[in-house]
Design a protein around this motif. Structure first.
Motif, PDB file in Angstrom:
ATOM      1  N   ALA A 173      46.408  31.926   1.623  1.00  0.00           N
ATOM      2  CA  ALA A 173      45.262  31.089   1.974  1.00  0.00           C
ATOM      3  C   ALA A 173      45.248  29.794   1.178  1.00  0.00           C
ATOM      4  O   ALA A 173      44.665  28.795   1.614  1.00  0.00           O
ATOM      5  N   ALA A 174      45.893  29.793  -0.007  1.00  0.00           N
ATOM      6  CA  ALA A 174      45.914  28.603  -0.866  1.00  0.00           C
ATOM      7  C   ALA A 174      47.174  27.766  -0.663  1.00  0.00           C
ATOM      8  O   ALA A 174      47.472  26.881  -1.470  1.00  0.00           O
ATOM      9  N   ARG A 175      47.897  28.013   0.414  1.00  0.00           N
ATOM     10  CA  ARG A 175      49.148  27.314   0.676  1.00  0.00           C
ATOM     11  C   ARG A 175      49.003  25.789   0.614  1.00  0.00           C
ATOM     12  O   ARG A 175      49.880  25.088   0.095  1.00  0.00           O
ATOM     13  N   HIS A 176      47.908  25.261   1.140  1.00  0.00           N
ATOM     14  CA  HIS A 176      47.744  23.808   1.229  1.00  0.00           C
ATOM     15  C   HIS A 176      46.889  23.249   0.092  1.00  0.00           C
ATOM     16  O   HIS A 176      46.544  22.061   0.116  1.00  0.00           O
ATOM     17  N   CYS A 177      46.561  24.072  -0.877  1.00  0.00           N
ATOM     18  CA  CYS A 177      45.764  23.615  -2.018  1.00  0.00           C
ATOM     19  C   CYS A 177      46.647  22.928  -3.058  1.00  0.00           C
ATOM     20  O   CYS A 177      47.863  23.146  -3.121  1.00  0.00           O
ATOM     21  N   ASP A 178      46.010  22.117  -3.902  1.00  0.00           N
ATOM     22  CA  ASP A 178      46.669  21.681  -5.130  1.00  0.00           C
ATOM     23  C   ASP A 178      46.703  22.873  -6.087  1.00  0.00           C
ATOM     24  O   ASP A 178      45.824  23.743  -6.065  1.00  0.00           O
ATOM     25  N   TRP A 179      47.727  22.894  -6.959  1.00  0.00           N
ATOM     26  CA  TRP A 179      47.882  24.003  -7.889  1.00  0.00           C
ATOM     27  C   TRP A 179      47.843  23.502  -9.331  1.00  0.00           C
ATOM     28  O   TRP A 179      48.318  22.411  -9.647  1.00  0.00           O
ATOM     29  N   ILE A 180      47.276  24.328 -10.189  1.00  0.00           N
ATOM     30  CA  ILE A 180      47.270  24.093 -11.633  1.00  0.00           C
ATOM     31  C   ILE A 180      48.274  25.077 -12.226  1.00  0.00           C
ATOM     32  O   ILE A 180      48.050  26.298 -12.230  1.00  0.00           O
ATOM     33  N   LEU A 181      49.396  24.551 -12.677  1.00  0.00           N
ATOM     34  CA  LEU A 181      50.510  25.387 -13.144  1.00  0.00           C
ATOM     35  C   LEU A 181      50.688  25.245 -14.649  1.00  0.00           C
ATOM     36  O   LEU A 181      50.239  24.273 -15.259  1.00  0.00           O
ATOM     37  N   GLY A 182      51.386  26.210 -15.243  1.00  0.00           N
ATOM     38  CA  GLY A 182      51.790  26.074 -16.635  1.00  0.00           C
ATOM     39  C   GLY A 182      52.880  25.038 -16.777  1.00  0.00           C
ATOM     40  O   GLY A 182      53.437  24.530 -15.797  1.00  0.00           O
TER      41      GLY A 182
ATOM     42  N   PHE B  16      56.397  29.180   0.516  1.00  0.00           N
ATOM     43  CA  PHE B  16      56.075  27.780   0.225  1.00  0.00           C
ATOM     44  C   PHE B  16      56.222  27.516  -1.269  1.00  0.00           C
ATOM     45  O   PHE B  16      56.227  28.443  -2.091  1.00  0.00           O
ATOM     46  N   ALA B  17      56.354  26.247  -1.612  1.00  0.00           N
ATOM     47  CA  ALA B  17      56.402  25.816  -3.009  1.00  0.00           C
ATOM     48  C   ALA B  17      55.030  25.263  -3.378  1.00  0.00           C
ATOM     49  O   ALA B  17      54.457  24.464  -2.626  1.00  0.00           O
ATOM     50  N   PRO B  18      54.452  25.671  -4.509  1.00  0.00           N
ATOM     51  CA  PRO B  18      53.127  25.175  -4.872  1.00  0.00           C
ATOM     52  C   PRO B  18      53.154  23.673  -5.158  1.00  0.00           C
ATOM     53  O   PRO B  18      54.091  23.168  -5.772  1.00  0.00           O
ATOM     54  N   ARG B  19      52.125  22.985  -4.700  1.00  0.00           N
ATOM     55  CA  ARG B  19      52.013  21.549  -4.934  1.00  0.00           C
ATOM     56  C   ARG B  19      51.291  21.337  -6.270  1.00  0.00           C
ATOM     57  O   ARG B  19      50.070  21.441  -6.366  1.00  0.00           O
ATOM     58  N   ALA B  20      52.054  21.067  -7.317  1.00  0.00           N
ATOM     59  CA  ALA B  20      51.497  20.969  -8.668  1.00  0.00           C
ATOM     60  C   ALA B  20      50.718  19.674  -8.828  1.00  0.00           C
ATOM     61  O   ALA B  20      51.256  18.582  -8.629  1.00  0.00           O
ATOM     62  N   ARG B  21      49.455  19.828  -9.202  1.00  0.00           N
ATOM     63  CA  ARG B  21      48.646  18.651  -9.515  1.00  0.00           C
ATOM     64  C   ARG B  21      48.468  18.492 -11.015  1.00  0.00           C
ATOM     65  O   ARG B  21      48.440  17.383 -11.529  1.00  0.00           O
TER      66      ARG B  21
END
Length: 304
Positions: free
Chosen positions: A189-198, A217-222
């Motif tokens: 469900a979060a596929r198209h969200c921005d992501w907060i990654l380490g 999918f690859a997370p879109r790191a913001r």
């Protein structure tokens, strides 16, 4: 008789890959490490190292010697443990390593208990990412460490180390309340969200990428943030979604939803092979297990 200090340098070269890395781990100069390894080759009378371009690698004889070195070092650890057990009381410095959420939740109470029951111990704590734990234990910068992996990124076995299980935690997707999570899989469900990654290179970063890749999918790191509290604050501010284990969730800010995943984080207590019977190591293991038992009683969902 082969010099144990030189054997340890050869073993660390096999693990760290470069003489420069070995020198940094032991606070030696690269020249000093090279000289000690050259002396070890003269002692054995066989080639242990070979040059491949600008790199130094181990020969088959070198790798065979490293395998025997692990056995020798484990025997020395066991001998030290036996001697320590013969002394009255515990004393000396114990260097403990732990990841941030453990430092905040488990470690303080364990330190209090250890200090109360063993006043002769000098306890020193270092916050450390799990990917750095094996090297820190092998090179004796740590004696005991809380060391975790995830079921999606299992830690490879290390012949120099031993560990015992401590805790198994559920992992959650932390998302803004507005996220439409009608999908049975919150990550999808979060596929198209921005992501907060380490930070790239940390275990948390690798886990998040691996979890997303499993969904195609690859997370879109913001943002790149290593502190779970800070990451949750950014989620509350609508800056993206993130993954957080139960110990890192704490009391999430308002407007943050914690959606359970099938992924788990598995924490172990690690130490050098052969050191498990050392009274100080055993005391650390007992104290940490006691604290986790009390946490589990207070928060039964720690074990999912």
């Amino acid at each position: 008789m082969l010099d144990v200090r030189r054997l340890r340098l050869l073993r660390d070269l096999a693990n760290l890959g470069t003489i420069a890395a070995v020198a940094e781990a032991h606070t030696y100069t690269a020249s000093a490490v090279s000289q000690q390894l050259a002396a070890l080759q003269r002692q054995t009378g066989v080639a242990l190292l070979e040059h491949t371009g600008r790199r130094v690698t181990l020969t088959p004889a070198g790798r065979e010697l490293v395998a025997h070195t692990e056995t020798v070092l484990a025997a020395l650890e066991a001998a030290a443990a036996a001697v320590a057990a013969a002394r009255a009381g515990l004393s000396g410095t114990i260097r403990l390593g732990a990841f941030p959420s453990a430092v905040r939740t488990m470690l303080p109470a364990a330190l209090v208990a250890l200090g109360r029951d063993n006043p002769g111990l000098d306890l020193m704590v270092t916050e450390i990412d799990p990917v750095a734990v094996p090297e820190a234990l092998r090179t004796r910068r740590l004696d005991v460490a809380l060391w975790h992996d995830y079921d999606v990124v299992p830690a490879p076995p290390d012949p120099a180390l031993e560990s015992v299980p401590l805790l198994d935690e559920a992992v959650y997707l932390a998302a803004p309340a507005a996220l439409d999570a009608a999908d049975a899989d919150p990550v999808a469900a979060a596929r198209h969200c921005d992501w907060i990654l380490g930070t790239p290179g940390t275990l948390c970063h690798t886990v998040a990428v691996r979890v997303c890749e499993a969904r195609g999918f690859a997370p879109r790191a913001r943002h790149h943030v290593d502190d779970f509290d800070a990451a949750l604050t950014l989620v509350a501010a609508g800056q993206g979604v993130t993954l957080v284990p139960l110990l890192g969730a704490g009391q999430p800010p308002p407007r943050v939803r914690l959606l359970p995943l099938a992924t788990h984080r598995r924490t172990r207590i690690g130490y050098r092979r052969g050191a498990g019977d050392h009274p100080a190591v055993a005391a650390c293991v007992d104290a940490l297990r006691s604290i986790v038992e009390s946490l589990e009683s207070a928060t039964p969902t720690v074990l999912a």
